[in-house]
Scaffold this motif. Structure first.
Motif, PDB file in Angstrom:
ATOM      1  N   GLY A 163       0.887  -1.660   0.171  1.00  0.00           N
ATOM      2  CA  GLY A 163      -0.345  -0.374  -0.459  1.00  0.00           C
ATOM      3  C   GLY A 163       0.649   1.175   0.023  1.00  0.00           C
ATOM      4  O   GLY A 163       0.486   2.424   0.903  1.00  0.00           O
ATOM      5  N   LEU A 164       2.190   1.016  -0.819  1.00  0.00           N
ATOM      6  CA  LEU A 164       3.139   2.341  -0.578  1.00  0.00           C
ATOM      7  C   LEU A 164       2.330   3.016  -1.612  1.00  0.00           C
ATOM      8  O   LEU A 164       2.420   3.061  -2.617  1.00  0.00           O
ATOM      9  CB  LEU A 164       4.752   2.028  -0.621  1.00  0.00           C
ATOM     10  N   GLU A 165       2.390   4.324  -1.869  1.00  0.00           N
ATOM     11  CA  GLU A 165       2.680   5.181  -2.428  1.00  0.00           C
ATOM     12  C   GLU A 165       3.818   5.890  -3.584  1.00  0.00           C
ATOM     13  O   GLU A 165       4.690   4.734  -3.006  1.00  0.00           O
ATOM     14  CB  GLU A 165       2.176   6.633  -1.991  1.00  0.00           C
ATOM     15  N   ARG A 166       3.889   6.339  -4.717  1.00  0.00           N
ATOM     16  CA  ARG A 166       5.038   5.895  -5.288  1.00  0.00           C
ATOM     17  C   ARG A 166       6.540   6.295  -4.554  1.00  0.00           C
ATOM     18  O   ARG A 166       7.529   5.554  -5.073  1.00  0.00           O
ATOM     19  CB  ARG A 166       4.722   6.549  -6.254  1.00  0.00           C
ATOM     20  N   VAL A 167       6.154   7.582  -4.070  1.00  0.00           N
ATOM     21  CA  VAL A 167       6.996   8.423  -3.315  1.00  0.00           C
ATOM     22  C   VAL A 167       8.121   7.675  -2.512  1.00  0.00           C
ATOM     23  O   VAL A 167       8.887   7.405  -2.002  1.00  0.00           O
ATOM     24  CB  VAL A 167       6.990   9.833  -3.156  1.00  0.00           C
ATOM     25  N   GLU A 168       7.095   6.600  -1.700  1.00  0.00           N
ATOM     26  CA  GLU A 168       7.152   6.644  -0.539  1.00  0.00           C
ATOM     27  C   GLU A 168       8.370   4.854  -0.531  1.00  0.00           C
ATOM     28  O   GLU A 168       8.903   4.625  -0.155  1.00  0.00           O
ATOM     29  CB  GLU A 168       6.081   6.044   0.020  1.00  0.00           C
ATOM     30  N   ALA A 169       7.706   4.629  -1.996  1.00  0.00           N
ATOM     31  CA  ALA A 169       8.498   3.319  -2.474  1.00  0.00           C
ATOM     32  C   ALA A 169       9.908   3.423  -3.277  1.00  0.00           C
ATOM     33  O   ALA A 169      11.010   2.818  -3.424  1.00  0.00           O
ATOM     34  CB  ALA A 169       7.154   2.592  -3.753  1.00  0.00           C
ATOM     35  N   ILE A 170       9.893   4.017  -3.768  1.00  0.00           N
ATOM     36  CA  ILE A 170      10.994   5.420  -4.555  1.00  0.00           C
ATOM     37  C   ILE A 170      12.505   6.014  -2.854  1.00  0.00           C
ATOM     38  O   ILE A 170      13.310   4.807  -3.071  1.00  0.00           O
ATOM     39  CB  ILE A 170      10.978   6.299  -5.303  1.00  0.00           C
ATOM     40  N   ALA A 171      11.337   6.020  -2.081  1.00  0.00           N
ATOM     41  CA  ALA A 171      12.552   6.407  -1.028  1.00  0.00           C
ATOM     42  C   ALA A 171      12.993   5.210  -0.150  1.00  0.00           C
ATOM     43  O   ALA A 171      14.035   5.400   0.226  1.00  0.00           O
ATOM     44  CB  ALA A 171      11.375   7.159  -0.071  1.00  0.00           C
ATOM     45  N   LEU A 172      12.099   4.188  -0.173  1.00  0.00           N
ATOM     46  CA  LEU A 172      12.673   2.581   0.465  1.00  0.00           C
ATOM     47  C   LEU A 172      13.559   1.799  -0.161  1.00  0.00           C
ATOM     48  O   LEU A 172      14.032   1.475   0.115  1.00  0.00           O
ATOM     49  CB  LEU A 172      11.242   2.032   1.454  1.00  0.00           C
ATOM     50  N   GLY A 173      13.413   2.248  -1.505  1.00  0.00           N
ATOM     51  CA  GLY A 173      13.847   1.111  -2.640  1.00  0.00           C
ATOM     52  C   GLY A 173      15.609   1.229  -2.239  1.00  0.00           C
ATOM     53  O   GLY A 173      16.091  -0.008  -2.413  1.00  0.00           O
ATOM     54  N   SER A 174      16.702   2.205  -1.751  1.00  0.00           N
ATOM     55  CA  SER A 174      17.581   1.774  -1.729  1.00  0.00           C
ATOM     56  C   SER A 174      18.051   0.802  -1.158  1.00  0.00           C
ATOM     57  O   SER A 174      18.924   0.476  -1.297  1.00  0.00           O
ATOM     58  CB  SER A 174      18.220   3.464  -1.353  1.00  0.00           C
ATOM     59  N   ALA A 175      16.523   1.110   0.019  1.00  0.00           N
ATOM     60  CA  ALA A 175      17.575   0.028   1.547  1.00  0.00           C
ATOM     61  C   ALA A 175      17.106  -1.226   0.925  1.00  0.00           C
ATOM     62  O   ALA A 175      17.509  -2.019   1.926  1.00  0.00           O
ATOM     63  CB  ALA A 175      17.033   1.281   2.501  1.00  0.00           C
ATOM     64  N   VAL A 176      16.016  -1.469   0.264  1.00  0.00           N
ATOM     65  CA  VAL A 176      15.123  -2.524   0.386  1.00  0.00           C
ATOM     66  C   VAL A 176      15.541  -3.387  -1.068  1.00  0.00           C
ATOM     67  O   VAL A 176      14.788  -5.230  -0.896  1.00  0.00           O
ATOM     68  CB  VAL A 176      14.260  -2.464   0.870  1.00  0.00           C
ATOM     69  N   ILE A 177      15.782  -2.755  -2.424  1.00  0.00           N
ATOM     70  CA  ILE A 177      15.615  -3.180  -3.397  1.00  0.00           C
ATOM     71  C   ILE A 177      17.372  -3.327  -3.803  1.00  0.00           C
ATOM     72  O   ILE A 177      17.719  -3.088  -3.691  1.00  0.00           O
ATOM     73  CB  ILE A 177      15.260  -2.360  -4.380  1.00  0.00           C
ATOM     74  N   ASP A 178      17.796  -4.872  -4.790  1.00  0.00           N
ATOM     75  CA  ASP A 178      18.337  -5.080  -4.821  1.00  0.00           C
ATOM     76  C   ASP A 178      18.098  -5.669  -6.196  1.00  0.00           C
ATOM     77  O   ASP A 178      17.572  -5.724  -6.816  1.00  0.00           O
ATOM     78  CB  ASP A 178      18.810  -6.717  -4.428  1.00  0.00           C
ATOM     79  N   LEU A 179      19.263  -4.577  -7.246  1.00  0.00           N
ATOM     80  CA  LEU A 179      19.589  -4.901  -9.023  1.00  0.00           C
ATOM     81  C   LEU A 179      20.227  -5.865  -8.903  1.00  0.00           C
ATOM     82  O   LEU A 179      21.239  -5.717  -8.611  1.00  0.00           O
ATOM     83  CB  LEU A 179      19.816  -3.405  -9.339  1.00  0.00           C
ATOM     84  N   ARG A 180      20.001  -6.894 -10.212  1.00  0.00           N
ATOM     85  CA  ARG A 180      21.568  -7.695 -11.031  1.00  0.00           C
ATOM     86  C   ARG A 180      21.336  -7.399 -13.091  1.00  0.00           C
ATOM     87  O   ARG A 180      20.007  -7.474 -13.133  1.00  0.00           O
ATOM     88  CB  ARG A 180      21.319  -8.670  -9.493  1.00  0.00           C
ATOM     89  N   ILE A 181      21.950  -8.161 -12.931  1.00  0.00           N
ATOM     90  CA  ILE A 181      22.183  -7.611 -14.822  1.00  0.00           C
ATOM     91  C   ILE A 181      21.656  -9.090 -14.353  1.00  0.00           C
ATOM     92  O   ILE A 181      22.510 -10.469 -13.834  1.00  0.00           O
ATOM     93  CB  ILE A 181      23.502  -7.613 -14.917  1.00  0.00           C
ATOM     94  N   THR A 182      20.983  -9.145 -14.870  1.00  0.00           N
ATOM     95  CA  THR A 182      20.081 -10.529 -15.618  1.00  0.00           C
ATOM     96  C   THR A 182      21.229 -11.159 -17.199  1.00  0.00           C
ATOM     97  O   THR A 182      21.289 -11.907 -16.977  1.00  0.00           O
ATOM     98  CB  THR A 182      18.683 -10.487 -16.309  1.00  0.00           C
TER      99      THR A 182
END
Length: 136
Positions: free
Chosen positions: A98-117
């Protein structure tokens, strides 16, 4: 013990517009498949569960795995592939938590890992990973 990262199988899906292609079996492959060389292997057991959700509209694939959620982006430009994968994950975080887009972006650096497929065939691939325990 062999680890199967991807598998190759095409299965008919009895849903209009539905299609499933599951990659080729690799006994070992790092993130970012870098060449057409791989340690190919046969596959004897593949456990895949598919659910058809009539009112869900996806622009890119996503996967729910035992360790977390994964969203994908594919494009000739690695930056665009990254944007696609991240956009999919931010949308998913909104749906799940239920996160607003700005909230998801704010948390993104702390919780999302980006990997090259992949970088192997001209089309770059990126996957964004959100572990199930990211918000615990």
């Amino acid at each position: 013990m062999m680890t199967i990262h991807t598998i190759e199988l095409t299965q008919e899906i009895p849903v209009d517009g539905g299609y499933l292609a599951i990659g080729d079996g690799h006994a070992r492959q790092g993130d970012g498949e870098v060449s057409c060389q791989a340690i190919e292997c046969p596959m004897e057991v593949v456990d895949v569960t598919l659910n058809v959700i009539d009112d869900m509209i996806l622009t890119n694939p996503r996967a729910h795995t035992p360790s977390g959620w994964i969203t994908f982006g594919f494009h000739e430009d690695l930056n665009e592939a990254t944007v696609q994968a991240l956009d999919g994950m931010l949308n998913l975080m909104g749906e799940l938590y239920g996160l607003e887009r700005v909230e998801a972006i704010a948390l993104g650096s702390a919780v999302i890992d980006l990997r090259i497929t992949q970088i192997v065939n001209g089309v770059k691939g990126v996957h964004a990973v959100l572990s199930h325990d990211a918000f615990k």
